[in-house]
Design a protein around this motif. Sequence first.
Motif, PDB file in Angstrom:
ATOM      1  N   THR A   1      -4.141  -3.169   6.328  1.00 21.26           N
ATOM      2  CA  THR A   1      -3.357  -2.858   5.127  1.00 21.26           C
ATOM      3  C   THR A   1      -3.376  -1.354   4.829  1.00 21.26           C
ATOM      4  O   THR A   1      -2.397  -0.817   4.304  1.00 21.26           O
ATOM      5  CB  THR A   1      -3.857  -3.658   3.902  1.00 21.26           C
ATOM      6  N   ALA A   2      -4.476  -0.695   5.181  1.00 27.76           N
ATOM      7  CA  ALA A   2      -4.508   0.767   4.980  1.00 27.76           C
ATOM      8  C   ALA A   2      -3.483   1.438   5.890  1.00 27.76           C
ATOM      9  O   ALA A   2      -2.757   2.352   5.480  1.00 27.76           O
ATOM     10  CB  ALA A   2      -5.905   1.306   5.263  1.00 27.76           C
TER      11      ALA A   2
ATOM     12  N   ARG B   1      -0.147   0.873   4.345  1.00 29.40           N
ATOM     13  CA  ARG B   1       0.030   1.634   3.120  1.00 29.40           C
ATOM     14  C   ARG B   1       0.221   3.116   3.405  1.00 29.40           C
ATOM     15  O   ARG B   1       0.983   3.809   2.766  1.00 29.40           O
ATOM     16  CB  ARG B   1      -1.194   1.416   2.217  1.00 29.40           C
ATOM     17  N   GLU B   2      -0.497   3.589   4.409  1.00 32.08           N
ATOM     18  CA  GLU B   2      -0.457   5.025   4.672  1.00 32.08           C
ATOM     19  C   GLU B   2       0.543   5.398   5.756  1.00 32.08           C
ATOM     20  O   GLU B   2       0.627   6.545   6.189  1.00 32.08           O
ATOM     21  CB  GLU B   2      -1.875   5.509   5.025  1.00 32.08           C
TER      22      GLU B   2
ATOM     23  N   LYS C   1      -1.406  -7.203  -2.519  1.00 34.18           N
ATOM     24  CA  LYS C   1      -2.247  -6.132  -2.007  1.00 34.18           C
ATOM     25  C   LYS C   1      -1.589  -5.359  -0.864  1.00 34.18           C
ATOM     26  O   LYS C   1      -2.027  -4.277  -0.507  1.00 34.18           O
ATOM     27  CB  LYS C   1      -3.583  -6.709  -1.527  1.00 34.18           C
ATOM     28  N   VAL C   2      -0.556  -5.954  -0.288  1.00 31.80           N
ATOM     29  CA  VAL C   2       0.100  -5.279   0.825  1.00 31.80           C
ATOM     30  C   VAL C   2       1.201  -4.379   0.282  1.00 31.80           C
ATOM     31  O   VAL C   2       2.141  -4.852  -0.348  1.00 31.80           O
ATOM     32  CB  VAL C   2       0.716  -6.301   1.806  1.00 31.80           C
ATOM     33  N   SER C   3       1.069  -3.088   0.514  1.00 27.79           N
ATOM     34  CA  SER C   3       2.182  -2.219   0.130  1.00 27.79           C
ATOM     35  C   SER C   3       2.530  -1.308   1.300  1.00 27.79           C
ATOM     36  O   SER C   3       1.662  -0.953   2.103  1.00 27.79           O
ATOM     37  CB  SER C   3       1.827  -1.406  -1.119  1.00 27.79           C
ATOM     38  N   PHE C   4       3.785  -0.991   1.366  1.00 29.12           N
ATOM     39  CA  PHE C   4       4.273  -0.206   2.495  1.00 29.12           C
ATOM     40  C   PHE C   4       4.470   1.242   2.086  1.00 29.12           C
ATOM     41  O   PHE C   4       4.788   1.534   0.937  1.00 29.12           O
ATOM     42  CB  PHE C   4       5.602  -0.765   2.985  1.00 29.12           C
ATOM     43  N   ALA C   5       4.298   2.139   3.030  1.00 31.26           N
ATOM     44  CA  ALA C   5       4.539   3.544   2.743  1.00 31.26           C
ATOM     45  C   ALA C   5       6.036   3.798   2.664  1.00 31.26           C
ATOM     46  O   ALA C   5       6.536   4.476   1.767  1.00 31.26           O
ATOM     47  CB  ALA C   5       3.917   4.410   3.830  1.00 31.26           C
TER      48      ALA C   5
ATOM     49  N   LYS D   1       9.704  -5.537  -2.687  1.00 37.29           N
ATOM     50  CA  LYS D   1       8.454  -4.908  -2.284  1.00 37.29           C
ATOM     51  C   LYS D   1       8.710  -3.579  -1.581  1.00 37.29           C
ATOM     52  O   LYS D   1       7.912  -2.659  -1.631  1.00 37.29           O
ATOM     53  CB  LYS D   1       7.746  -5.870  -1.327  1.00 37.29           C
TER      54      LYS D   1
END
Length: 695
Positions: A367-368, A371-372, A388-392, A416
């Motif tokens: 997930t990091a 995200r990054e 908790k999952v987010s995309f850059a 999202k």
Amino acid sequence: MAVDSCLDDLPITYLKGVGEKVAEKLQRLGIVTVADMLFHLPFRYEDRTQVVPIGSLKPGDSCLFEGQVELAEVVYRGRRSMLVRLSDHTGFITLRFFHFSNSQKEAMQRGQWLRCFGDIKSYSKQGVADVVHPEYQLISEAQRGQIEQGLLAVYPVTDGLHQASFRKLIKQAFLLLQQGATVRDCLPQQVLQASGFPSLVDSLQQLHFPETLPALEVSKTPSFKRLIFEELLANHLSLSRLKEGVQRNAAPSFRSAGNSQARFLASLGFELTTAQSRVSQEIMSDLSQTIPMQRLLQGDVGSGKTVVAACAALAATEAGYQVAIMAPTELLAEQHFKNFKGWLDDMDVQVDWLVGQHKGKVYDAITADIREGRSNIVIGTQALFQDKVSFAQLGLVIIDEQHRFGVHQRLALRDKGVVGGLYPHQLVMTATPIPRTLAMLGYADLDLSVIDELPPGRTPVTTTVVPISKRARIIERINKGVEEGRQVYWVCTLIEESEALQCQAAEVAAELLKECLPSLAIGLVHGRMKADEKQAVMQQFKNKKLQILVATTVIEVGVDVPNASLMVIENAERLGLAQLHQLRGRVGRGTRDSHCVLMYKSPLSKNGNERLSIMRETTDGFKIAEKDLQLRGAGELLGKRQAGFMRFKVADIERDAEMLEQVAECAEEILHKQADLVGPLVHRWIANSVEYAQV
Ligand code: ADP
Ligand code: MG
């Protein structure tokens, strides 16, 4: 009220008898305005056009009859009740009341005439008909036979509001119409003329107060058809609006130079089919726009959708955006992951996957990366939806095997991905061929691309249908197949609700096969195994370390092992056509002739027989889908996605399928020329029932 009042704008409380409380109850039925009341349609009619002589009443009839009170008595047989014996010179009938007031009892004087309507139950031993709680009114002898003309509508009711109340309210609404009030007719004039539909008021009048029972089924009368048309139209328009809503958003434009794509294609070892190239171009052209793509890619099992998806993904990664690929099962997510990784590893594209089993440090690391922005392509299951999952920088969402996801999930994933006001593009892939008319209704919010040819060199799968009693012969045949270098799927199915039992059945089948074929390598995958165990077995099968793979229907979707050319499906009669087609699609992927054996347990039901027969006759997914539609019905065929959407008031998607084409044309017209009708139509038919109408 002004005489030219529009009932669409007139609150229901305007009607006599509707105070706050009643209004609240009506609102639960979606009735807010007087016009809504008019659209509260009866679901059946009672024939009160004739008084039936008591002597000819039959059990099961709902009839109007008149008679004279002979005797009224209160009895206590277990329960206090009032029995009224009625006669009319042709026979006797007993009316039975469990709830009655003193004044009701008082009114039942010997010689009093009654007009009753009720369901005739049964005959007593003495041959006297019996009816419980009939509706009744006291009449004088002179009033006998003087009945109202016409049929009586029966409405869906709600707690504490009776038929009579609905009838009164609807009468009031029609009275207002007679006095010059109007109700908005939302069909364009041309449509009314071309189709010969009656005007809205005439239609409604006919449905609420028909004079005679229509010679046809009610749904076939012009009045009803007009309303069905409106409802289907409203649905179509609401989806179009949904699409337009999305298109008002901005999306990143990918003008790929095509370098990575060219490299990728060159590495494949085969050429794209004409159909694959065509749909790729359609997709590329969408992706180069600054509005979000919403495209449905339809292609039969084995038509090569994954490669097309990879091309699209590369366009996004090349432009510096991330891609999310959603698969319905972990197995399929993992297969895609392996495929993409294999294809793209030496191209500086980081491919990751995220499924439920990823926990702790692994999960955090993935997930990091997402995200990054280190992950370029992320393949996963529902796990991708988690908060908790987010995309850059998500630019493209690909959803494989769409029929398993709902429209809401699709929208959630889209939302999202919003970064800096830019929405991601969406590509939805399905192997479920949807009959055209249905597609127009169910997927009106998506543009459609179709891969209508299979890669060259495929030979159609030959299908045989055999009873389970021939199991030994089939095992023999498998043995032969393996000697010829074939790999075999043995698919176990069981009652779907119990995954545990299904897995157990697979274990038993695997044991049995091992006993019968001791020299062969036999593997087992089922839904209760850990993903890495499953994957290990799949990999062995793919690497030809296993000759037979015993599996539950987990392999139904997407699994790709081209050398597997023989499939046995146990209890095939338990599966639906779509599922059988999906399963069978696991073979026939290579160049050698493939076979599918559908094993069934006798006796076969008629429906089961028809399903297996069509499977034997054709491998054409389209024909199979048509048959499926016929056997199962549209709601199921379109899947859960439609659960909210298919709840129509008057339309029935199967019965009225023939109207859909005209509906689609009309929707186009309206959108282009009379956009002011869209709002009222959608509001009238959908506003209260479907949440996403407002998107
Ligand atoms: P589906 O449309 O069912 O998802 P896949 O994408 O899994 O199909 O493709 C099925 C198989 O066909 C895969 O092994 C894939 O590599 C192969 N394939 C795809 N396109 C072609 C092509 N143009 N020529 C030959 N084989 C192809
Ligand atoms: Mg696939």
